[in-house]
Design an enzyme around this catalytic site. Structure first.
Site, PDB file in Angstrom:
ATOM      1  N   LYS A  44       0.840  -1.206   0.000  1.00 27.54           N
ATOM      2  CA  LYS A  44       0.000   0.000   0.000  1.00 27.54           C
ATOM      3  C   LYS A  44       0.871   1.251   0.000  1.00 27.54           C
ATOM      4  O   LYS A  44       0.399   2.374   0.068  1.00 27.54           O
ATOM      5  CB  LYS A  44      -0.891   0.011   1.261  1.00 27.54           C
ATOM      6  N   LYS A  46       2.929   1.946   2.490  1.00 25.06           N
ATOM      7  CA  LYS A  46       3.000   2.437   3.878  1.00 25.06           C
ATOM      8  C   LYS A  46       3.979   1.580   4.657  1.00 25.06           C
ATOM      9  O   LYS A  46       3.968   0.362   4.576  1.00 25.06           O
ATOM     10  CB  LYS A  46       1.628   2.269   4.546  1.00 25.06           C
TER      11      LYS A  46
END
Ligand code: C2G
Length: 130
Positions: A44, A46
């Site tokens: 993602k 992240k």
């Protein structure tokens, strides 16, 4: 029983997460929270400050959370909804419209985000302190 599901990283757990989960529970009476694995987080884009087990521990400790599962991919939502008999899919409205395809399987609701707080703000503070 009205089952609700929501997905997220829940890193550096804060009131924005709490509000979202509490409001999600109020859309039904059984709340499932799918927490992004560390590997999926990287996909993602992240890098969470807290590892998966820690993020699970915090979310599991909330009295209004009934079940915690792992989120390993973008594509598992449809099978989760079917597997758990979910009636309502909830996300914060920063995702407005992104999961409307799930309307084929259950209600889809986007709830207002809590302003002035986010994991990225906290992460900046966290790293600035070092
Ligand atoms: N949220 C919120 N208010 C904030 C911050 C977050 O309402 N100030 C909500 C988000 O909208 C989301 C949930 O809290 O619904 C979890 O946010 P994140 O942990 O940032 O998760 P995210 O990166 O949005 O991952 O497949 C979906 C993804 O896993 C969602």
């Amino acid at each position: 029983m009205i089952k609700v599901i929501t997905y997220g990283t829940f890193d550096l757990f804060h009131i924005g997460h709490w509000n979202l989960l509490n409001r999600a529970k109020n859309e039904g009476n059984y709340l499932i929270v799918a927490i992004s694995s560390d590997e999926f987080n990287l996909r993602k884009g992240k890098k969470s400050q807290m590892e998966f087990q820690e993020r699970c521990k915090v979310v599991k400790s909330l009295s209004f959370v009934d079940k915690v599962i792992v989120e390993n991919s973008w594509k598992q939502k449809e099978s989760d909804i079917k597997k758990y008999g979910v009636n309502v899919f909830v996300m914060g409205d920063d995702w407005q419209g992104r999961f409307d395809d799930l309307k084929k399987y259950c209600q889809v609701k986007y709830l207002p985000r809590t302003s002035n707080i986010s994991s990225s703000i906290l992460k900046k503070l966290f790293n600035h302190e070092k």
